[in-house]
Design a protein around this motif. Structure first.
Motif, mmCIF file in Angstrom:
data_model
loop_
_atom_site.group_PDB
_atom_site.id
_atom_site.type_symbol
_atom_site.label_atom_id
_atom_site.label_comp_id
_atom_site.label_asym_id
_atom_site.label_seq_id
_atom_site.Cartn_x
_atom_site.Cartn_y
_atom_site.Cartn_z
ATOM 1 N N VAL A 13 0.849 -1.195 0.000
ATOM 2 C CA VAL A 13 0.000 0.000 0.000
ATOM 3 C C VAL A 13 0.882 1.242 0.000
ATOM 4 O O VAL A 13 0.646 2.198 -0.751
ATOM 5 C CB VAL A 13 -0.955 -0.003 1.210
ATOM 6 C CG1 VAL A 13 -1.651 1.350 1.352
ATOM 7 C CG2 VAL A 13 -1.993 -1.107 1.055
ATOM 8 N N GLU A 17 1.246 4.259 -2.893
ATOM 9 C CA GLU A 17 1.133 5.679 -2.582
ATOM 10 C C GLU A 17 2.397 6.438 -2.978
ATOM 11 O O GLU A 17 2.326 7.586 -3.434
ATOM 12 C CB GLU A 17 0.844 5.855 -1.094
ATOM 13 C CG GLU A 17 -0.532 5.336 -0.693
ATOM 14 C CD GLU A 17 -0.721 5.226 0.800
ATOM 15 O OE1 GLU A 17 -1.880 5.066 1.241
ATOM 16 O OE2 GLU A 17 0.283 5.290 1.539
ATOM 17 N N ASN A 99 -1.194 10.069 6.949
ATOM 18 C CA ASN A 99 -1.986 9.239 6.039
ATOM 19 C C ASN A 99 -3.306 9.934 5.718
ATOM 20 O O ASN A 99 -3.845 10.694 6.507
ATOM 21 C CB ASN A 99 -2.230 7.865 6.652
ATOM 22 C CG ASN A 99 -0.964 7.025 6.648
ATOM 23 O OD1 ASN A 99 -0.199 7.062 5.685
ATOM 24 N ND2 ASN A 99 -0.725 6.277 7.722
ATOM 25 N N ASN A 100 -3.813 9.654 4.535
ATOM 26 C CA ASN A 100 -5.037 10.257 4.013
ATOM 27 C C ASN A 100 -4.865 11.739 3.677
ATOM 28 O O ASN A 100 -5.839 12.432 3.405
ATOM 29 C CB ASN A 100 -6.225 10.094 4.974
ATOM 30 C CG ASN A 100 -7.475 9.613 4.245
ATOM 31 O OD1 ASN A 100 -7.410 8.711 3.415
ATOM 32 N ND2 ASN A 100 -8.620 10.206 4.540
ATOM 33 N N TYR A 132 -12.238 8.057 1.625
ATOM 34 C CA TYR A 132 -11.109 7.406 0.963
ATOM 35 C C TYR A 132 -10.324 8.451 0.176
ATOM 36 O O TYR A 132 -10.904 9.247 -0.571
ATOM 37 C CB TYR A 132 -11.590 6.287 0.029
ATOM 38 C CG TYR A 132 -10.446 5.586 -0.667
ATOM 39 C CD1 TYR A 132 -9.807 4.516 -0.054
ATOM 40 C CD2 TYR A 132 -9.991 6.009 -1.910
ATOM 41 C CE1 TYR A 132 -8.736 3.879 -0.669
ATOM 42 C CE2 TYR A 132 -8.926 5.383 -2.532
ATOM 43 C CZ TYR A 132 -8.297 4.315 -1.906
ATOM 44 O OH TYR A 132 -7.234 3.704 -2.515
ATOM 45 N N LYS A 149 -4.139 -0.019 -5.001
ATOM 46 C CA LYS A 149 -4.731 0.150 -3.674
ATOM 47 C C LYS A 149 -6.225 0.393 -3.835
ATOM 48 O O LYS A 149 -6.640 1.324 -4.535
ATOM 49 C CB LYS A 149 -4.074 1.327 -2.961
ATOM 50 C CG LYS A 149 -4.675 1.640 -1.600
ATOM 51 C CD LYS A 149 -4.060 2.927 -1.051
ATOM 52 C CE LYS A 149 -4.819 3.405 0.169
ATOM 53 N NZ LYS A 149 -4.346 4.728 0.634
ATOM 54 N N ASP A 152 -8.354 1.297 2.448
ATOM 55 C CA ASP A 152 -7.450 1.807 3.477
ATOM 56 C C ASP A 152 -8.110 1.605 4.842
ATOM 57 O O ASP A 152 -9.322 1.453 4.947
ATOM 58 C CB ASP A 152 -7.165 3.295 3.239
ATOM 59 C CG ASP A 152 -5.822 3.729 3.800
ATOM 60 O OD1 ASP A 152 -5.289 3.020 4.682
ATOM 61 O OD2 ASP A 152 -5.295 4.768 3.357
ATOM 62 N N ARG A 167 -3.627 4.159 10.399
ATOM 63 C CA ARG A 167 -4.386 4.238 9.151
ATOM 64 C C ARG A 167 -5.853 4.620 9.335
ATOM 65 O O ARG A 167 -6.534 4.923 8.355
ATOM 66 C CB ARG A 167 -4.305 2.888 8.418
ATOM 67 C CG ARG A 167 -2.947 2.623 7.773
ATOM 68 C CD ARG A 167 -2.825 3.373 6.480
ATOM 69 N NE ARG A 167 -1.517 3.212 5.839
ATOM 70 C CZ ARG A 167 -1.231 3.664 4.626
ATOM 71 N NH1 ARG A 167 -2.154 4.287 3.918
ATOM 72 N NH2 ARG A 167 -0.043 3.512 4.118
ATOM 73 N N GLY A 197 -4.770 -3.652 -0.108
ATOM 74 C CA GLY A 197 -5.300 -2.691 0.844
ATOM 75 C C GLY A 197 -4.751 -2.999 2.219
ATOM 76 O O GLY A 197 -4.075 -4.008 2.423
ATOM 77 N N ILE A 198 -5.019 -2.119 3.179
ATOM 78 C CA ILE A 198 -4.571 -2.361 4.544
ATOM 79 C C ILE A 198 -5.324 -3.546 5.146
ATOM 80 O O ILE A 198 -4.750 -4.376 5.848
ATOM 81 C CB ILE A 198 -4.780 -1.101 5.401
ATOM 82 C CG1 ILE A 198 -3.882 0.039 4.892
ATOM 83 C CG2 ILE A 198 -4.527 -1.380 6.881
ATOM 84 C CD1 ILE A 198 -2.391 -0.252 4.967
#
Length: 436
Positions: A13, A17, A99-100, A132, A149, A152, A167, A197-198
């Protein structure tokens, strides 16, 4: 033109990114250079899955600033998310992006170049609802296989794991956006897609219209030009009769399944706060072997979890033998600050962990070879990925749908081609000769 270099730490993942951020930089007019080169901007996508990962993340951030003290060093990813305060006080770090928030990269760089003020973009992903984060790829560093991905976050909260805090909660990518990206990548020549994905098994739990992982796979399978679909790590409970029966009908589906285990002892699993029993796990393996011929089943195992005595370890080892995995990734338990397991009683001595790890790695080597040797004398297809030299001789290497690595002799360039032939013998560690 400013030069930018990127370095990735951690999972697939993170890799996705990092490549998406590279495309953002390219689109903004940056020249991408190797991380070993002198750059104006260094972006390190950090990992925080273990204390060692935190340490490696800090080391890479400091290494970047040392290469060019005048550079802008960006810390992003899980370490930046979980250690925001620490990162903001680090003189080697100029910009912190959690993250995000990676879509903020170019804007944060522009702000820094405008006034040379350190800044941060870190959302409280554990207490504030998150959508997302859409990132996009049209190419990857891989030659033939592209990781996408699609999800998440994690809602599981295993007692040893920091990832839900790094996450946030489960967020799924809209199906139409996944399909659009697959089409772009296939149009650019990629033949295999890996959905990752996570917590991939949770895909769709936050979406409407009945979208779930099975629906996603079925829709991706319809895309013309795509040859293979492979899946990232799955939770055992998603392996139901309905799920397996339906994916087994899809010719592009690779019979290669990574089912997270962590322990083969129910008492240990309970302390880990895993949401399944060994009985449920082995039923999933039986379903996969019912609908697929000799599928590759791989897993992760943690040794030395708090309270794991010799009996629990022995139970785990026997369970691993009974399942007979293709490949096992063996990890020694590492206390993670901020998790419940860190303060559990009966922490296991490091020497004991090392011994148990060595035992399971030896078992892994044995079972892995037995699995691969099964294919000697059989006709298989392989997607070729690169050219290598083995014992002074050039070969093209790639993987079968079961993820067995093969080597082919050829005068012509075979990269990104699917070849068919008979697997003859092992010619190097884990590499088998395929004769066309």
């Amino acid at each position: 033109m400013k030069k930018a270099a990127l370095h990735n730490l951690g999972c697939k993942v993170n890799s996705y990114e990092t490549e998406a951020m590279q495309q953002m930089l390219e689109n903004a007019g940056y020249e991408i250079v190797a991380f070993s080169d002198k750059a104006d901007v260094y972006i390190i996508n950090t990992c925080s899955v273990t204390n060692m990962a935190d340490r490696k993340s800090r080391q890479m951030l400091h290494k970047a600033k040392h290469k060019n003290p005048d550079s802008v060093v960006v810390a992003t990813g899980c370490y930046a998310q979980t250690k925001e305060d620490e990162a903001l006080l680090d003189p080697a770090i100029d910009i912190v992006i959690g993250n995000n928030q990676k879509h903020e990269l170019i804007n944060r760089l522009d702000m820094f170049f405008g006034d040379s003020t350190n800044n941060a973009a870190v959302a409280d992903i554990n207490n504030e609802p998150q959508e997302y984060e859409e990132l996009f790829l049209s190419k990857t560093a891989e030659h033939a296989r592209a990781f996408i991905k699609v999800q998440d976050g994690c809602n599981q909260f295993c007692s040893y794991c920091i990832i839900p805090y790094a996450r946030g909660r489960v967020r799924s990518r809209k199906l139409k956006n996944v399909l659009a990206e697959v089409v772009r990548l296939v149009d650019n020549g990629f033949k295999e897609i890996v959905l990752t994905g996570i917590h991939l098994s949770s895909y769709g739990v936050d979406l409407e219209n009945g979208e779930n992982l099975l629906k996603l796979i079925q829709e991706v399978h319809k895309i013309e030009g795509l040859e293979r679909i492979r899946l990232g790590s799955l939770e055992p409970k998603i392996v139901t009769e309905e799920f397996v029966e339906n994916i087994a009908k899809l010719p592009k589906m690779c019979p290669h399944f990574h089912l997270s285990l962590q322990s083969g002892c129910d008492a240990t699993l309970k302390r880990m706060n895993r949401k399944y029993t060994t009985e449920e796990y082995i039923k999933g393996c039986e379903l996969l072997r019912k609908y697929f011929k000799h599928p590759a089943i791989t897993t992760d195992v943690i040794v030395g979890f708090p309270g794991e005595d010799e009996n629990e370890f022995s139970v785990t080892k026997q369970f691993l033998k009974d399942v007979h995995f293709y490949k096992m990734h063996v990890f020694k338990y590492s206390p993670r600050r901020g998790t419940r397991a860190e303060s559990m009683p009966n922490q296991v001595d490091e020497q004991v962990k090392t011994r148990r790890s060595a035992e399971l790695i030896e078992l892994d080597h044995q079972m892995s070879k037995e699995y691969r040797d099964f294919y000697i004398g059989t006709q298989k297809q392989a997607l070729i990925e690169e050219k290598v030299t083995i014992d002074g001789k050039d070969y093209y290497t790639g993987y079968t749908m079961e993820y067995v690595k093969i080597a082919v002799e050829s005068e012509e360039d075979l990269i990104n081609q699917i070849v068919t032939g008979k697997i003859i013998k092992e010619i190097a560690d884990d590499i088998y000769l395929l004769k066309r």
